[in-house]
Design a protein around this motif. Structure first.
Motif, PDB file in Angstrom:
ATOM      1  N   LYS A  32      -3.452   4.830  -2.062  1.00 28.95           N
ATOM      2  CA  LYS A  32      -4.662   5.618  -1.563  1.00 28.95           C
ATOM      3  C   LYS A  32      -4.606   7.005  -2.094  1.00 28.95           C
ATOM      4  O   LYS A  32      -3.656   7.659  -2.500  1.00 28.95           O
ATOM      5  N   THR A  40      -4.220  -2.290   9.191  1.00 29.50           N
ATOM      6  CA  THR A  40      -2.907  -2.067   9.605  1.00 29.50           C
ATOM      7  C   THR A  40      -2.698  -2.604  10.792  1.00 29.50           C
ATOM      8  O   THR A  40      -2.128  -1.859  11.822  1.00 29.50           O
ATOM      9  N   ASP A  43      -4.903  -8.169   0.379  1.00 26.43           N
ATOM     10  CA  ASP A  43      -4.375  -7.077   1.013  1.00 26.43           C
ATOM     11  C   ASP A  43      -4.007  -7.152   2.569  1.00 26.43           C
ATOM     12  O   ASP A  43      -4.833  -7.064   3.446  1.00 26.43           O
ATOM     13  N   THR A  53       0.859  -1.265  -0.051  1.00 26.64           N
ATOM     14  CA  THR A  53      -0.063   0.046  -0.028  1.00 26.64           C
ATOM     15  C   THR A  53       0.818   1.178   0.042  1.00 26.64           C
ATOM     16  O   THR A  53       1.758   1.171   0.770  1.00 26.64           O
ATOM     17  N   LYS A  74      -1.468  -1.090  -3.943  1.00 25.82           N
ATOM     18  CA  LYS A  74      -2.672  -0.296  -3.428  1.00 25.82           C
ATOM     19  C   LYS A  74      -2.461   1.014  -3.308  1.00 25.82           C
ATOM     20  O   LYS A  74      -1.642   1.151  -2.587  1.00 25.82           O
ATOM     21  N   ASP A 129      -7.797   2.838  -3.795  1.00 26.31           N
ATOM     22  CA  ASP A 129      -8.620   2.871  -2.443  1.00 26.31           C
ATOM     23  C   ASP A 129      -8.872   4.336  -2.225  1.00 26.31           C
ATOM     24  O   ASP A 129      -8.007   4.994  -1.925  1.00 26.31           O
ATOM     25  N   GLY A 145      -8.992  -7.442   3.084  1.00 26.01           N
ATOM     26  CA  GLY A 145      -8.196  -6.260   3.583  1.00 26.01           C
ATOM     27  C   GLY A 145      -7.785  -6.273   4.918  1.00 26.01           C
ATOM     28  O   GLY A 145      -8.050  -7.048   5.724  1.00 26.01           O
TER      29      GLY A 145
END
Length: 325
Positions: A147, A273, A293, A122, A145, A172, A270
């Motif tokens: 953001k 974190t 993810d 990410t 991915k 995303d 997903g």
């Protein structure tokens, strides 16, 4: 059954920015269940957009811990607790406990033949040049991915695509676009070879997607917390992102897998974190997913002991029994 709840904080390697938020650390709850020498563990970060915190999740668990025992079934836990991050940590701890008590791995309990996974890496929101630099530095990851919000999204994408012409790109947006913006950006996203756009519109404001045909698959994240919201999401989205933190654990995550597969939806797993202890139950759901993810530990300054092994090519090794399951 002895149940303990601990709160632990893990700093991010670098500040991690998404639409409307910058995260400097991840605060988790660790639930440990123990009986007759068998110990199970589960972790949850919760959902920031539902105002969940480690303290609020710990309080949620205080109200039910006396009603949990070694024979609490996955189904009965769903009845005891509403969908929430606290239920996720407890549900995953109980699955780990069942595996330890049975002397088997989670794969045996669920009759799954596991495969190793390839995760995305990410890229948080930064200036276009910084995002391109981070994409180039993540050359070992074939899937990225990205953001994005409504500020220069195509400029950011173009820079990343120039830096990584080989990569599969997933966007995303974390509810950051309007329907008009989505329609404006879609041609460029298609031209840049974007594989999927996750949660472009705000939760509760995506009715415009019903009957809309997008040239790039659209994914539901915040718009589908759990089974109660699945049918509506299935009418609006092509891909369902299952996060155990939001759906309340592995039990409901697997139920969502079954529902999505029955509707012919693609699946993504997903994360919020967390550490490898959060990723390990998600590894089970990921066995059924087209998009994976589970890179959360890579964004942290340090992981827990016995964490997942991340190898070149974005490959993630199977979780060991010392970690979970």
């Amino acid at each position: 059954m002895k149940i303990t709840v601990d709160i632990a904080s893990y700093p991010m390697k670098v500040p991690f920015a998404i639409t409307g938020h910058v995260f400097h650390e991840t605060e988790t709850i660790l639930v440990t269940v123990e009986k007759d020498g068998h110990v199970g563990r589960g972790e949850s970060v919760g959902s920031y957009y539902l105002d969940e915190t480690a303290e609020s999740m710990a309080a949620d668990l205080d109200g039910v811990s006396s009603r949990i025992d070694a024979d609490t079934s996955p189904e009965s836990l769903q009845e005891l607790m509403p969908l929430c991050g606290a239920r996720n940590a407890l549900d995953c701890a109980l699955w780990d406990y069942r595996a330890k008590r049975a002397g088997q791995r989670i794969w045996n309990l669920l009759d799954i033949t596991p495969r190793e996974l390839v995760t995305v890496f990410t890229i948080g929101m930064e200036t276009p040049s910084v995002m391109a630099e981070r994409a180039a530095a993540a050359a070992q990851f074939p899937q990225l991915k990205i953001k994005l919000d409504a500020t220069n999204p195509i400029e950011r994408l173009e820079g990343i695509r120039a830096a990584r012409p080989d990569a599969t790109l997933i966007i995303d947006v974390n509810q950051g676009w309007s329907f008009e913006a989505l329609k404006e950006y879609l041609p460029a996203c298609q031209k840049l070879g974007v594989a999927m756009i996750e949660q472009p519109l705000a939760r509760g404001e995506d009715a415009a997607l019903e009957g809309f045909t997008s040239p790039v698959p659209l994914g539901a994240d915040e718009s589908c917390l759990g089974l109660e919201e699945f049918e509506l999401a299935a009418q609006r989205y092509d891909v369902l992102n299952i996060k155990l933190d939001k759906c309340g654990g592995l039990t409901e995550g697997l139920a969502l897998v079954r529902a999505a597969k029955a509707r012919g939806m693609q699946l993504m797993v997903g994360n919020m974190t967390g550490t490898s202890l959060s990723m390990a139950p998600s590894y089970v759901v990921a066995q059924f997913c087209q998009f994976v993810d589970i890179d959360g530990p890579l964004l942290l300054a340090h992981d827990i002991d016995n964490g997942l092994e991340y190898r070149p090519g974005g490959i993630v090794g199977l979780p060991g029994a010392a970690l979970w399951g």
